[in-house]
Design an enzyme around this catalytic site. Structure first.
Site, short mmCIF file in Angstrom:
data_model
loop_
_atom_site.label_atom_id
_atom_site.label_comp_id
_atom_site.label_asym_id
_atom_site.label_seq_id
_atom_site.Cartn_x
_atom_site.Cartn_y
_atom_site.Cartn_z
N ARG A 71 36.53 36.81 25.95
CA ARG A 71 35.15 37.33 25.89
C ARG A 71 35.26 38.85 25.86
O ARG A 71 35.42 39.48 26.90
CB ARG A 71 34.36 36.85 27.11
CG ARG A 71 34.13 35.35 27.13
CD ARG A 71 33.07 34.99 28.15
NE ARG A 71 32.97 33.54 28.33
CZ ARG A 71 32.30 32.73 27.52
NH1 ARG A 71 31.67 33.21 26.46
NH2 ARG A 71 32.25 31.44 27.77
N THR A 104 30.22 36.94 20.05
CA THR A 104 31.30 37.29 19.12
C THR A 104 30.74 37.60 17.74
O THR A 104 31.18 38.54 17.07
CB THR A 104 32.29 36.09 19.04
OG1 THR A 104 32.79 35.84 20.35
CG2 THR A 104 33.43 36.37 18.09
N THR A 124 30.05 26.85 19.47
CA THR A 124 29.77 26.88 20.91
C THR A 124 29.23 25.52 21.30
O THR A 124 28.39 24.95 20.58
CB THR A 124 28.74 27.96 21.34
OG1 THR A 124 28.33 27.67 22.69
CG2 THR A 124 27.49 28.00 20.49
N ILE A 125 29.69 25.02 22.44
CA ILE A 125 29.15 23.74 22.89
C ILE A 125 27.68 23.88 23.27
O ILE A 125 26.99 22.89 23.43
CB ILE A 125 29.96 23.15 24.07
CG1 ILE A 125 29.81 24.00 25.33
CG2 ILE A 125 31.42 22.97 23.69
CD1 ILE A 125 30.24 23.27 26.58
N GLY A 169 25.34 25.03 29.42
CA GLY A 169 24.16 25.47 28.68
C GLY A 169 23.50 26.56 29.49
O GLY A 169 22.57 26.33 30.26
N ARG A 262 34.42 21.23 27.48
CA ARG A 262 34.91 22.15 26.45
C ARG A 262 36.35 21.87 26.03
O ARG A 262 36.82 22.42 25.03
CB ARG A 262 34.82 23.58 26.98
CG ARG A 262 33.66 24.30 26.40
CD ARG A 262 33.47 25.69 26.86
NE ARG A 262 34.62 26.47 27.18
CZ ARG A 262 34.56 27.61 27.87
NH1 ARG A 262 33.39 28.06 28.29
NH2 ARG A 262 35.64 28.30 28.11
O1 F6P Z 1 30.90 28.83 25.67
C1 F6P Z 1 29.69 28.53 26.23
C2 F6P Z 1 29.90 28.14 27.68
O2 F6P Z 1 30.66 26.97 27.78
C3 F6P Z 1 28.61 28.00 28.45
O3 F6P Z 1 28.03 26.73 28.32
C4 F6P Z 1 29.04 28.30 29.85
O4 F6P Z 1 28.00 28.83 30.59
C5 F6P Z 1 30.10 29.35 29.67
O5 F6P Z 1 30.59 29.17 28.37
C6 F6P Z 1 31.23 29.30 30.66
O6 F6P Z 1 32.06 30.36 30.40
P1 F6P Z 1 33.48 30.59 31.07
O7 F6P Z 1 34.43 29.62 30.44
O8 F6P Z 1 33.81 31.99 30.72
O9 F6P Z 1 33.32 30.31 32.51
#
Ligand code: F6P
Length: 330
Positions: A71, A104, A124-125, A169, A262
């Site tokens: 990120r 991104t 993105t999910i 989400g 994910r």
């Molecule tokens: O990519 C989107 C997401 O999965 C969101 O649903 C969630 O809030 C976030 O990313 C979690 O991010 P990280 O993996 O940086 O904790």
């Protein structure tokens, strides 16, 4: 041509399928592809290496991203956009293919505004990239979450419990809506519409009064909650589970699905969608697209202006919220 390729933001199933499609189609057409590791951070930090056809063997059905991700948005760092320009010149790239969510891709729009051709692929999910209808990774996550809801339903029934499932989400409720409806959840708590926890508890008590002894409640991690007229803070799943346990008196359990949604292999649809986007991205670069994002229309892929990403996450529309109302407690 020489293309740069990166995956940025949270990973999701189907990224490798997109990489495979871009590399295979581009190399077949005589192009060279340079992969940047860790998204925009790798562009700025010079983490580049050639991507060859052989590197794409066996990755169609694998989760994660062989390019890694991060990120990181170059415009948020001093000299970041200049560093992107230097990397593009150093690698002699004609265009960048950027696979990402709204952050991104929003960075991609800023890079494109500096005169570097960029074609975006939505992933993105959360499925909430503006200007698009279907993002890579969403279908897989819906399947995982819907299966989890099915499983929670039978254990909840066996113990006469309320089962609360928190799904991902952050800003939108796409995943909660599609998985919740597909899994037959009894109530959904979403970011798009505030949920009054007292009203939800009463609706559940009424439902149980009619003979049911268990319910499944799906909560998006960004759900807006109110209780006694006040906004409720803290992790959403916990807040809903605690409030319902207290207000109904029913035994309640919370499951936070988290990153399980994910990881792992992409669904068949996500493999197909990612391939469709990857092939279209190379075609778009060849056709001269320079600040565009791919979407799925009635007849397959189409291009929309990349700066549409500035509009912020795409919420679940009123028509779907209405559908939810019709098949749940509301
Ligand atoms: O990519 C989107 C997401 O999965 C969101 O649903 C969630 O809030 C976030 O990313 C979690 O991010 P990280 O993996 O940086 O904790």
């Amino acid at each position: 041509m020489r293309l740069g390729l990166l995956t940025g933001g949270g990973d999701c199933p189907g990224l490798n399928a997109a990489i495979r499609a871009v590399v295979r189609v581009a190399t077949r057409e005589g192009d060279e592809v340079v992969g940047f590791h860790h998204g925009w951070r790798g562009v700025v930090g010079d983490e580049a290496s050639p991507l060859t056809w052989e590197m794409t063997w066996g990755i169609l059905g694998s989760g994660g991203t062989i390019l890694r991700t991060a990120r990181y948005h170059p415009h948020e760092h001093a000299g970041g956009l200049d560093a992107v320009g230097r990397a593009v010149r150093r690698e002699k790239l004609d265009a960048l293919v950027v696979v990402g969510g709204d952050g991104t891709l929003g960075a991609g729009a800023r890079v494109a505004a500096c005169g570097i051709p960029v074609v975006g692929i939505p992933k993105t999910i959360d499925n909430d990239v503006p200007g698009t209808t279907r993002c890579i990774g969403f279908d897989t996550a819906v399947g995982i979450a819907a299966e989890a809801i099915d499983r929670l339903e039978t254990t909840g029934e066996s113990h006469d419990r309320l089962m609360v499932a928190e799904v991902m989400g952050r800003a939108t409720g796409w995943l909660a809506v599609e998985a919740g409806v597909a899994g037959g959840a009894n109530a959904l708590c979403l970011p798009e519409v505030p949920t009054d926890l007292s009203a939800l508890a009463s609706a559940i008590v009424e439902r149980h009064g009619a003979g049911t002894t268990s319910s499944v409640i799906v909560v998006a991690e960004g759900a807006v909650l109110v209780a006694d007229g006040e906004p409720v803070a803290g992790p959403r799943g916990t807040a809903v589970a605690d409030a319902l346990a207290e207000r109904t008196g029913y035994e309640t359990r919370l499951t936070v699905l988290g990153h399980v949604q994910r990881g792992g292999p992409p669904s068949a649809y996500d493999r197909f969608l990612a391939t469709e986007y990857g092939v279209a991205a190379v075609g778009a670069v060849h056709a001269g697209a320079d600040a565009h994002l791919l979407s799925i229309g009635a007849d397959g892929t189409e291009l929309v202006p990349l700066d549409v990403t500035g509009a912020g996450p795409r919420p679940v529309p009123a028509s779907l919220l209405d559908l939810v109302d019709k098949v749940t407690l509301g």
